[in-house]
Design a protein around this motif. Structure first.
Motif, PDB file in Angstrom:
ATOM      1  N   ALA A 214       0.829  -1.209   0.000  1.00 46.86           N
ATOM      2  CA  ALA A 214       0.000   0.000   0.000  1.00 46.86           C
ATOM      3  C   ALA A 214       0.862   1.257   0.000  1.00 46.86           C
ATOM      4  CB  ALA A 214      -0.943  -0.001   1.193  1.00 46.86           C
ATOM      5  N   GLU A 215       1.913   1.262   0.822  1.00 45.22           N
ATOM      6  CA  GLU A 215       2.781   2.443   0.884  1.00 45.22           C
ATOM      7  C   GLU A 215       3.554   2.617  -0.413  1.00 45.22           C
ATOM      8  OE1 GLU A 215       6.258   4.430   3.696  1.00 45.22           O
ATOM      9  OE2 GLU A 215       5.253   2.576   4.313  1.00 45.22           O
ATOM     10  N   LEU A 216       4.119   1.524  -0.947  1.00 49.60           N
ATOM     11  CA  LEU A 216       4.827   1.617  -2.213  1.00 49.60           C
ATOM     12  C   LEU A 216       3.883   2.021  -3.334  1.00 49.60           C
ATOM     13  CD1 LEU A 216       7.377   1.242  -3.937  1.00 49.60           C
ATOM     14  CD2 LEU A 216       6.811  -1.202  -4.106  1.00 49.60           C
ATOM     15  N   GLY A 217       2.627   1.599  -3.234  1.00 52.80           N
ATOM     16  CA  GLY A 217       1.651   1.907  -4.268  1.00 52.80           C
ATOM     17  C   GLY A 217       1.391   3.392  -4.443  1.00 52.80           C
ATOM     18  N   ARG A 218       1.698   4.195  -3.424  1.00 50.34           N
ATOM     19  CA  ARG A 218       1.550   5.643  -3.581  1.00 50.34           C
ATOM     20  C   ARG A 218       2.586   6.190  -4.556  1.00 50.34           C
ATOM     21  NH1 ARG A 218       1.448   5.185   2.242  1.00 50.34           N
ATOM     22  NH2 ARG A 218      -0.694   5.150   2.997  1.00 50.34           N
ATOM     23  N   LEU A 219       3.705   5.489  -4.670  1.00 51.06           N
ATOM     24  CA  LEU A 219       4.767   5.894  -5.581  1.00 51.06           C
ATOM     25  C   LEU A 219       4.659   5.152  -6.906  1.00 51.06           C
ATOM     26  CD1 LEU A 219       7.226   7.825  -5.249  1.00 51.06           C
ATOM     27  CD2 LEU A 219       8.586   5.799  -4.690  1.00 51.06           C
ATOM     28  N   VAL A 220       4.290   3.865  -6.827  1.00 47.57           N
ATOM     29  CA  VAL A 220       4.220   2.985  -8.006  1.00 47.57           C
ATOM     30  C   VAL A 220       2.819   2.394  -8.061  1.00 47.57           C
ATOM     31  CG1 VAL A 220       5.271   1.031  -9.198  1.00 47.57           C
ATOM     32  CG2 VAL A 220       6.661   2.434  -7.660  1.00 47.57           C
ATOM     33  N   PRO A 221       1.891   3.067  -8.704  1.00 44.33           N
ATOM     34  CA  PRO A 221       0.491   2.635  -8.657  1.00 44.33           C
ATOM     35  C   PRO A 221       0.250   1.219  -9.172  1.00 44.33           C
ATOM     36  CG  PRO A 221       0.637   4.893  -9.464  1.00 44.33           C
ATOM     37  CD  PRO A 221       2.031   4.373  -9.394  1.00 44.33           C
ATOM     38  N   PHE A 222       1.075   0.727 -10.095  1.00 38.11           N
ATOM     39  CA  PHE A 222       0.749  -0.581 -10.668  1.00 38.11           C
ATOM     40  C   PHE A 222       0.943  -1.739  -9.684  1.00 38.11           C
ATOM     41  CE2 PHE A 222       5.227  -0.181 -12.353  1.00 38.11           C
ATOM     42  CZ  PHE A 222       5.780  -1.331 -11.826  1.00 38.11           C
ATOM     43  N   ILE A 223       1.561  -1.480  -8.514  1.00 33.20           N
ATOM     44  CA  ILE A 223       1.694  -2.544  -7.521  1.00 33.20           C
ATOM     45  C   ILE A 223       0.667  -2.405  -6.401  1.00 33.20           C
ATOM     46  CG2 ILE A 223       3.320  -1.458  -5.902  1.00 33.20           C
ATOM     47  CD1 ILE A 223       4.855  -4.123  -5.841  1.00 33.20           C
ATOM     48  N   ALA A 224      -0.102  -1.320  -6.409  1.00 31.27           N
ATOM     49  CA  ALA A 224      -0.915  -0.952  -5.258  1.00 31.27           C
ATOM     50  C   ALA A 224      -1.925  -2.019  -4.842  1.00 31.27           C
ATOM     51  CB  ALA A 224      -1.630   0.369  -5.525  1.00 31.27           C
ATOM     52  N   ASP A 225      -2.524  -2.717  -5.799  1.00 29.12           N
ATOM     53  CA  ASP A 225      -3.592  -3.662  -5.459  1.00 29.12           C
ATOM     54  C   ASP A 225      -3.143  -5.118  -5.569  1.00 29.12           C
ATOM     55  OD1 ASP A 225      -3.223  -3.658  -8.159  1.00 29.12           O
ATOM     56  OD2 ASP A 225      -5.361  -3.623  -8.688  1.00 29.12           O
ATOM     57  N   LYS A 226      -1.839  -5.351  -5.614  1.00 33.08           N
ATOM     58  CA  LYS A 226      -1.335  -6.710  -5.810  1.00 33.08           C
ATOM     59  C   LYS A 226      -1.178  -7.420  -4.472  1.00 33.08           C
ATOM     60  CE  LYS A 226      -0.995  -5.920 -10.239  1.00 33.08           C
ATOM     61  NZ  LYS A 226      -1.419  -4.521 -10.313  1.00 33.08           N
ATOM     62  N   ILE A 227      -1.411  -8.731  -4.476  1.00 36.82           N
ATOM     63  CA  ILE A 227      -1.335  -9.530  -3.258  1.00 36.82           C
ATOM     64  C   ILE A 227      -0.495 -10.783  -3.515  1.00 36.82           C
ATOM     65  CG2 ILE A 227      -3.568  -8.702  -2.417  1.00 36.82           C
ATOM     66  CD1 ILE A 227      -4.762 -11.408  -3.320  1.00 36.82           C
ATOM     67  N   ALA A 228      -0.049 -11.377  -2.413  1.00 33.43           N
ATOM     68  CA  ALA A 228       0.603 -12.678  -2.473  1.00 33.43           C
ATOM     69  C   ALA A 228      -0.491 -13.740  -2.353  1.00 33.43           C
ATOM     70  CB  ALA A 228       1.632 -12.816  -1.357  1.00 33.43           C
ATOM     71  N   ILE A 229      -0.880 -14.302  -3.463  1.00 31.78           N
ATOM     72  CA  ILE A 229      -2.035 -15.202  -3.505  1.00 31.78           C
ATOM     73  C   ILE A 229      -1.749 -16.478  -2.719  1.00 31.78           C
ATOM     74  CG2 ILE A 229      -3.532 -16.543  -5.033  1.00 31.78           C
ATOM     75  CD1 ILE A 229      -2.994 -14.426  -7.185  1.00 31.78           C
ATOM     76  N   ASP A 230      -2.678 -16.845  -1.846  1.00 28.35           N
ATOM     77  CA  ASP A 230      -2.561 -18.057  -1.018  1.00 28.35           C
ATOM     78  C   ASP A 230      -1.271 -18.074  -0.201  1.00 28.35           C
ATOM     79  OD1 ASP A 230      -4.985 -19.044  -2.025  1.00 28.35           O
ATOM     80  OD2 ASP A 230      -3.982 -20.064  -3.684  1.00 28.35           O
ATOM     81  N   GLY A 231      -0.800 -16.875   0.156  1.00 28.21           N
ATOM     82  CA  GLY A 231       0.391 -16.797   0.985  1.00 28.21           C
ATOM     83  C   GLY A 231       1.676 -17.200   0.296  1.00 28.21           C
ATOM     84  N   ARG A 232       1.695 -17.147  -1.044  1.00 26.86           N
ATOM     85  CA  ARG A 232       2.893 -17.516  -1.803  1.00 26.86           C
ATOM     86  C   ARG A 232       3.361 -16.316  -2.630  1.00 26.86           C
ATOM     87  NH1 ARG A 232       1.297 -22.238  -5.541  1.00 26.86           N
ATOM     88  NH2 ARG A 232       3.531 -22.069  -6.085  1.00 26.86           N
ATOM     89  N   PRO A 233       4.667 -16.149  -2.805  1.00 24.24           N
ATOM     90  CA  PRO A 233       5.152 -15.055  -3.656  1.00 24.24           C
ATOM     91  C   PRO A 233       4.504 -15.124  -5.036  1.00 24.24           C
ATOM     92  CG  PRO A 233       6.967 -16.067  -2.484  1.00 24.24           C
ATOM     93  CD  PRO A 233       5.777 -16.940  -2.233  1.00 24.24           C
ATOM     94  N   THR A 234       4.090 -13.955  -5.517  1.00 27.27           N
ATOM     95  CA  THR A 234       3.301 -13.893  -6.753  1.00 27.27           C
ATOM     96  C   THR A 234       3.839 -12.784  -7.644  1.00 27.27           C
ATOM     97  OG1 THR A 234       1.348 -14.624  -5.505  1.00 27.27           O
ATOM     98  CG2 THR A 234       0.961 -13.655  -7.678  1.00 27.27           C
TER      99      THR A 234
END
Length: 262
Positions: A214-234
């Motif tokens: 969320a914090e990085l997303g203020r600088l780099v919007p394309f990562i703002a809504d990304k998650i680690a799906i099922d607790g695994r690096p994505t």
């Protein structure tokens, strides 16, 4: 760049120490200087100094994913535009605080080293991909307009500018890697290794823990809504916000980086 491509921590540490020193000691009053010795700062920096440091800071961010380097690159690029820009497009070699000259030179060719103009041009295109801020693309378009005559007449002395032309004509990939909160980047190392080994010239790479997205997303919007799906690096590979399906293995990531865009 060598530290990222070779996966060599000592190179990355050396680059981070150098960047930290320059930003802390060679910007008295916020103005980059050209040299430093025995605690004394030299003359105010020229376009080459500003442009090469900006490009290096972007590369250092993509090698370490420490967002302070990307923020510093954005701040320095903004200062370059304030002090060195020509309203007709492109940048002068000297800043508005240098000695007043009869005519301010504008670099128009690349020699043994790329010109500050060419390096600055590619950097603003990369920053536009990171931030989604069209202000950077508008700056690049004005610079292209100023160089258009030289590019049409004889593009060979503008080799670094041609890299910027290629970048601008392509659809740059927005690559995001997210790992679970509470873990480190080591958890995503197999995905990051694919990015390290694969030549993807026109791209911006951002990576973070899920708790920092969320914090990085203020600088780099394309990562703002990304998650680690099922607790695994994505990993996510996108163009203008349109993303392929997220992937979690090196074997699935590689084809997304190498296949041609149509």
């Amino acid at each position: 760049v060598a530290g990222r491509i070779r996966g060599e921590p000592r190179y990355l540490d050396a680059a981070a120490r150098a960047a930290g020193f320059v930003l802390a000691e060679m910007r008295p009053g916020g103005r980059l200087v050209r040299s430093w010795k025995d605690g004394r700062a030299g003359v105010a920096g020229f376009l080459d100094d500003q442009a090469f440091l900006t490009a290096g800071l972007i590369d250092l961010y993509e090698a370490t994913f420490d967002r302070r380097w990307l923020q510093a690159a954005l701040d320095l690029a903004a200062e370059t535009e304030r002090r060195f820009s020509d309203p007709a497009g492109g940048w002068f070699m000297t800043g508005d605080d240098h000695e007043r000259l009869i005519a301010r030179e504008k670099p128009m060719h690349d020699g043994a080293e790329p010109s500050g103009s060419s390096v600055a041009l590619l950097s603003v295109l990369r920053l536009q991909t990171f931030t989604g801020d069209d202000r950077w693309r508008a700056i690049a378009d004005r610079a292209f307009a100023g160089l258009s005559g030289a590019l049409r007449k004889n593009p060979l002395p503008l080799t670094e500018t041609l890299l910027a032309v290629d970048y601008a004509a392509d659809e740059a990939r927005e690559i995001a890697v997210v790992w679970p909160a509470g873990s480190t980047a080591a958890a995503a190392q197999p995905l990051l290794d694919v990015l390290r080994r694969t030549f993807v010239p026109n791209r911006a790479i951002a990576a973070a823990s899920e708790s920092d997205v969320a914090e990085l997303g203020r600088l780099v919007p394309f990562i703002a809504d990304k998650i680690a799906i099922d607790g695994r690096p994505t990993a996510y590979v996108c163009v203008h916000g349109r993303c392929d399906l997220p992937v979690q293995t090196p074997e699935a990531l590689l084809p997304l980086l190498t296949r041609p865009r149509v």
